[in-house]
Design an enzyme around this catalytic site. Structure first.
Site, PDB file in Angstrom:
ATOM      1  N   TYR A   1       0.854  -1.184   0.000  1.00 48.95           N
ATOM      2  CA  TYR A   1       0.000   0.000   0.000  1.00 48.95           C
ATOM      3  C   TYR A   1       0.892   1.237   0.000  1.00 48.95           C
ATOM      4  O   TYR A   1       1.394   1.665   1.038  1.00 48.95           O
ATOM      5  CB  TYR A   1      -0.910   0.025   1.234  1.00 48.95           C
ATOM      6  CG  TYR A   1      -1.983  -1.041   1.284  1.00 48.95           C
ATOM      7  CD1 TYR A   1      -2.268  -1.848   0.188  1.00 48.95           C
ATOM      8  CD2 TYR A   1      -2.729  -1.240   2.448  1.00 48.95           C
ATOM      9  CE1 TYR A   1      -3.255  -2.816   0.243  1.00 48.95           C
ATOM     10  CE2 TYR A   1      -3.719  -2.212   2.507  1.00 48.95           C
ATOM     11  CZ  TYR A   1      -3.971  -2.996   1.409  1.00 48.95           C
ATOM     12  OH  TYR A   1      -4.948  -3.961   1.474  1.00 48.95           O
TER      13      TYR A   1
ATOM     14  N   PHE B   1     -13.764  -5.638  -0.042  1.00 48.77           N
ATOM     15  CA  PHE B   1     -14.846  -5.113  -0.875  1.00 48.77           C
ATOM     16  C   PHE B   1     -16.209  -5.432  -0.234  1.00 48.77           C
ATOM     17  O   PHE B   1     -17.096  -5.993  -0.883  1.00 48.77           O
ATOM     18  CB  PHE B   1     -14.801  -5.673  -2.295  1.00 48.77           C
ATOM     19  CG  PHE B   1     -13.529  -5.434  -3.045  1.00 48.77           C
ATOM     20  CD1 PHE B   1     -12.655  -4.419  -2.665  1.00 48.77           C
ATOM     21  CD2 PHE B   1     -13.194  -6.214  -4.140  1.00 48.77           C
ATOM     22  CE1 PHE B   1     -11.480  -4.192  -3.365  1.00 48.77           C
ATOM     23  CE2 PHE B   1     -12.025  -5.997  -4.847  1.00 48.77           C
ATOM     24  CZ  PHE B   1     -11.160  -4.980  -4.461  1.00 48.77           C
ATOM     25  N   PRO B   2     -16.403  -5.097   1.051  1.00 48.67           N
ATOM     26  CA  PRO B   2     -17.658  -5.462   1.729  1.00 48.67           C
ATOM     27  C   PRO B   2     -18.879  -4.743   1.174  1.00 48.67           C
ATOM     28  O   PRO B   2     -20.005  -5.142   1.464  1.00 48.67           O
ATOM     29  CB  PRO B   2     -17.399  -5.065   3.179  1.00 48.67           C
ATOM     30  CG  PRO B   2     -16.399  -3.950   3.091  1.00 48.67           C
ATOM     31  CD  PRO B   2     -15.506  -4.348   1.944  1.00 48.67           C
ATOM     32  N   LEU B   3     -18.644  -3.710   0.378  1.00 54.98           N
ATOM     33  CA  LEU B   3     -19.753  -3.021  -0.289  1.00 54.98           C
ATOM     34  C   LEU B   3     -19.697  -3.222  -1.798  1.00 54.98           C
ATOM     35  O   LEU B   3     -20.449  -2.592  -2.538  1.00 54.98           O
ATOM     36  CB  LEU B   3     -19.733  -1.526   0.055  1.00 54.98           C
ATOM     37  CG  LEU B   3     -19.975  -1.212   1.540  1.00 54.98           C
ATOM     38  CD1 LEU B   3     -19.790   0.271   1.819  1.00 54.98           C
ATOM     39  CD2 LEU B   3     -21.365  -1.679   1.966  1.00 54.98           C
ATOM     40  N   GLY B   4     -18.800  -4.112  -2.255  1.00 50.22           N
ATOM     41  CA  GLY B   4     -18.694  -4.413  -3.673  1.00 50.22           C
ATOM     42  C   GLY B   4     -18.222  -3.221  -4.483  1.00 50.22           C
ATOM     43  O   GLY B   4     -17.759  -2.205  -3.956  1.00 50.22           O
ATOM     44  N   GLY B   5     -18.299  -3.356  -5.797  1.00 55.00           N
ATOM     45  CA  GLY B   5     -18.110  -2.231  -6.700  1.00 55.00           C
ATOM     46  C   GLY B   5     -16.714  -1.677  -6.840  1.00 55.00           C
ATOM     47  O   GLY B   5     -16.520  -0.677  -7.519  1.00 55.00           O
TER      48      GLY B   5
ATOM     49  N   PRO C   1     -14.396  -3.298 -11.986  1.00 55.44           N
ATOM     50  CA  PRO C   1     -15.432  -3.547 -12.995  1.00 55.44           C
ATOM     51  C   PRO C   1     -15.969  -4.969 -12.895  1.00 55.44           C
ATOM     52  O   PRO C   1     -15.216  -5.921 -12.695  1.00 55.44           O
ATOM     53  CB  PRO C   1     -14.688  -3.319 -14.317  1.00 55.44           C
ATOM     54  CG  PRO C   1     -13.560  -2.393 -13.967  1.00 55.44           C
ATOM     55  CD  PRO C   1     -13.139  -2.778 -12.587  1.00 55.44           C
TER      56      PRO C   1
END
Length: 309
Positions: A69, A224-228, A231
């Protein structure tokens, strides 16, 4: 909300643990943690340090990072922001190396000697004698990089060096990331404490793996607990069932998606990331949302198909 039955409701600083108390191996941590990846884009050092201090104030004592990171930049911020008395459990990961100037800021580093070198780099940049938990970031599944050529390494060879590093005291415990169910089953005897895979309310391919983790007392730490984030990965906040349920609950769709994860399984630990204090506070506030059976049923309807990449 279901969580481990423990009296350790407070962090080392005396703040109520965000989202309640959960288990990460032998450690008790806040069920809502913080993923530090987005701090690599935050050029204001003072602003980043202030956000990390706010993390502690909000009762978050589980922070996820990696040497790749920002090529050690985020680890340096964590080193300078947290104090031993804060009691923050820092979790890092290996399996990728920084790739400054590359199209993708990380490149595969799966070979045993690379895993060891990455642990050493993390220890140095974090200023620690031992990293509490280190995740072996495999590249078996997407989204993201896949291992090719000499980066395709047998799991047993990787676990051998990880357990050696644990025996040497350089890492406290071993986790896995981006793995298949078969890989997890093979790794369980090594003493795995957590699994990080892409997973959210609308992307639930890994239900069987989640159940295995619960049976083995392994923490499920979805990224990515909220996705998106990439692509082809659906967004929780775009799902009509989620937005309708959030209106009924009086919260944002993002908060509803995070609350659902906490209620969905008792071994879930969250590490939502942000470089914005207001978003951080909103994420932590999701831990106070009460979901009854009706609300859970409404949110469960927000399921979208997802394909492995």
């Amino acid at each position: 909300m279901t969580a481990d039955n423990t009296p350790a409701r407070l962090t080392a600083t005396g703040a109520p643990r965000a989202g309640g108390a959960g288990r990460l191996g032998e450690r008790v941590v806040s069920r809502i943690g913080y993923g530090a990846m987005q701090l690599r884009r935050n050029t204001g050092r003072d602003e980043a340090i202030a956000l990390l201090r706010r993390v502690v104030e909000l009762g978050v004592d589980h922070v996820d990072t990696a040497q790749f990171y920002g090529d050690g930049h985020v680890n340096g911020l964590i080193r300078d922001a947290f104090r031993p008395e804060d009691g923050v459990v820092v979790v890092s990961k290996v399996g990728g190396d920084p790739n400054p100037g590359g199209t993708v800021p990380v490149r595969p580093a799966q070979r045993p000697e690379q895993l060891r070198a990455s642990v050493e780099d993390n220890l140095k940049s974090l200023g620690l004698d031992q990293i509490p938990v280190v995740n072996l970031r495999r590249m078996d599944i997407g989204p993201g990089l896949r291992a090719e050529g000499d980066q395709v390494v047998d799991l047993d060879d990787q676990l051998a060096v990880m357990t050696a590093l644990r025996d040497e005291g350089k890492i406290g415990a071993i986790g896995l990331s981006s793995v298949t169910l078969d890989v997890l089953r093979r790794a369980v005897p090594a003493g795995i404490v957590c699994v990080q895979n892409a997973y959210s309310l609308v992307s639930r391919d890994d239900e069987e793996m989640l159940r295995l983790c619960a049976e083995e007392r392994i923490a499920w730490v979805p990224f990515f607990p909220l996705g998106g984030a990439l692509p082809g990965v659906p967004k929780v906040t775009d799902d009509p069932a989620v937005t309708a349920a959030a209106r009924s609950l009086g919260c944002t769709p993002a908060q509803a998606g995070l609350a659902w994860l906490l209620y969905h399984a008792p071994n879930v630990l969250l590490i939502p990331g942000t470089a914005n204090v207001a978003h951080l506070e909103a994420n932590v506030a999701a831990g106070a949302i009460t979901l009854d059976d009706t609300a859970m049923a409404a949110l469960d309807a927000g399921r979208s198909p997802v394909r492995r990449r």
